[in-house]
Scaffold this active site. Structure first.
Site, short mmCIF file in Angstrom:
data_model
loop_
_atom_site.label_atom_id
_atom_site.label_comp_id
_atom_site.label_asym_id
_atom_site.label_seq_id
_atom_site.Cartn_x
_atom_site.Cartn_y
_atom_site.Cartn_z
N HIS A 186 44.25 47.05 57.40
CA HIS A 186 42.54 47.70 57.10
C HIS A 186 42.00 47.82 58.46
O HIS A 186 41.94 46.35 59.19
CB HIS A 186 42.16 47.21 55.52
CG HIS A 186 40.62 46.84 55.88
ND1 HIS A 186 39.61 46.32 56.51
CD2 HIS A 186 39.87 48.04 55.44
CE1 HIS A 186 39.13 47.19 56.91
NE2 HIS A 186 38.89 48.44 56.11
N GLY A 236 28.20 58.60 45.09
CA GLY A 236 28.52 59.06 44.83
C GLY A 236 29.91 59.58 45.79
O GLY A 236 28.90 60.50 45.48
N HIS A 246 35.37 33.95 43.99
CA HIS A 246 35.62 32.94 42.64
C HIS A 246 37.61 32.55 43.25
O HIS A 246 37.92 31.89 41.66
CB HIS A 246 36.28 34.29 41.91
CG HIS A 246 36.83 35.35 41.89
ND1 HIS A 246 36.93 36.44 43.31
CD2 HIS A 246 38.60 35.96 41.37
CE1 HIS A 246 37.93 37.14 42.59
NE2 HIS A 246 38.91 36.85 42.26
N ASN A 270 38.70 49.71 60.15
CA ASN A 270 37.66 50.72 59.97
C ASN A 270 36.56 50.77 61.06
O ASN A 270 36.88 49.56 61.48
CB ASN A 270 37.10 50.08 58.12
CG ASN A 270 36.03 51.31 58.15
OD1 ASN A 270 34.99 50.43 57.90
ND2 ASN A 270 35.72 52.48 58.14
#
Lengths: 300, 300
Positions: free
Chosen positions: A131, A283, A200, A133
């Site tokens: 990844h 959105g 978790h 970015n």
């Protein structure tokens, strides 16, 4: 300590420079990844398939004060099972519930943001997922953010002593060290370990890399040079790691390990990733945001 | 309007009755599902495989004031690609950040909860996936919650006019109508549509069912009878829908549709499902909570 914004003409120039860089980097990465597709030997696993090519899909952001858009570039090939390299440049107003959490947005909710984001899920379980970015954001303040991190999918290679891990960390360290005034490597490495962690399950997502946000030191030129260095470091190291591993044959057990590990990636993205959750709530372009999801996943 | 708690002996009796019912229902559902596995004709798709059997794994909850535990019951078979039917009975104290949102927990953070939860992902794309959950919770108040909803995975069957949809809604309506004083069907159906909705995609998860929470009318016996009716209605209708569809052959396109639709299930569970997010944040049993994840998923 936030720096004051420069005069509007300078800020506009910086926005243009940042955006041009992200789009140039996207073009360079696309070309490099297509070259990796071309270079897979015919004798390697899946070497009989045709090399993949990126497909670009532009999209536009609409709604109230919001505007801008981006281009999704997706490829499915014989080395990359799924990879997306996206650029977007958007502007608008942060909704009231987000203003408190975003530097400089409380007094004026307007923002502008441009960036590149990339997630690669290789076919071969011996090739790590990755990844990357980087982005430039302005509100009543302006900053860079981003990073790159590596996710080997085979458990025996998810170690700090693995050669790929060592090479990836070295590449990111070199990018930081060349701009040490604005890019403290130890801090950005620790930030990555802290951010890409599945609470978790009490386990890291991958083997780390660097992560930084709200980079606003007062020396914009140095921050921009560092941001470019992260992109160039990624552009060099990741194709190297792919080529090093892409001829290694794999078996069903390794494929299964990969598919299960990808489940952790999904869990991270939907439970913790700020970009994903923020994008979906505000959105953003759903197709683009969720294009990072792995192509096939198992929860056995 | 919250009802006062009954005297401690009555409350204890109710807890025992509720828990016993959930565990009895689990046993009945397990037996019914194993019978469905047995009844798949040898000529049906996957009919040559051995019928599946549930595997039960007990777990214990530990940490500070927390206690209790549960039993995970998982099965992989020739009709069920993955199904979990879990019972748990736990007690503890809600962390400060949750107390405000939970009825009766602000003045005293202690809670007790017992319930059954079930998610089934069938092999055959013609058989809808399903979710069912009922629980009894006490804080300084006490209530039932739960529901059941159906998720057909083929787009052409995700309609309100599909015979499976009509039969499932009718079963849930009958369970409500038999206890109309405490279980207004229209309200519980609308609640389900509202809850199982993927806002980021503006699409429903499935075709609906019923959903209810904080059911506390003052008539505990009626609420308990209704909770049992939901379980019995599920126990009858879902095996019927499975048997109706489980011999229908499927093709690769339908399997692909199923795997992509399962991605929406994952998105819902990790982005919106209160039980999942609450469980993961409060140190619940990760294996049990995420056992609801589909076995194989695609994001193409």
């Amino acid at each position: 300590m936030p720096s004051p914004l420069p005069d509007p003409a300078t800020l506009d120039k910086r926005k243009t420079q940042a955006r041009s860089w992200f789009e140039k980097l996207r073009d360079d990465i696309s070309a490099a990844f297509e070259a990796v597709e071309d270079d897979l030997p015919a004798t390697a696993p899946l070497g009989g398939r045709a090399p993949g090519r990126f497909v670009r899909t532009p999209w536009t952001r609409v709604g109230g004060p919001d505007g801008g858009g981006g281009v999704m570039a997706m490829m499915t090939g014989r080395v990359f099972e799924k990879v997306g390299v996206h650029c977007s440049t958007v502007h608008g107003e942060f909704a009231p519930e987000f203003r408190k959490d975003i530097p400089g947005a409380e007094s004026d909710p307007r923002f502008w943001a441009s960036g590149i984001s990339l997630i690669a899920h290789p076919q071969n379980p011996h090739v790590p997922a990755v990844h990357m970015n980087t982005r430039f954001v302005t509100t009543t303040r302006a900053w860079f953010g981003g990073g790159a991190d590596l996710t080997p999918v085979l458990n025996r290679r998810r170690t700090q002593s693995d050669p790929d891990t060592i090479a990836f960390h070295a590449a990111m360290k070199a990018a930081c060290d060349a701009h040490a005034k604005v890019a403290p490597y130890d801090k950005f490495k620790a930030w990555c370990d802290e951010y890409f962690f599945l609470k978790h399950r009490n386990e890291p997502r991958g083997i780390g890399g660097i992560f930084y946000d709200y980079l606003d030191t007062g020396d914009w030129e140095a921050e921009f040079a560092f941001t470019q260095a992260v992109g160039r470091a990624f552009l060099k190291i990741y194709p190297e790691l792919m080529r090093k591993n892409f001829t290694t044959p794999w078996n069903d057990t390794e494929r299964e390990e990969q598919l299960v590990r990808r489940g952790r990636y999904v869990e991270f993205n939907l439970l913790y990733d700020r970009g994903t959750i923020f994008g979906l709530r505000t959105g953003g372009n759903v197709e683009s945001i969720l294009s990072s999801m792995p192509p096939v996943v198992k929860w056995p």
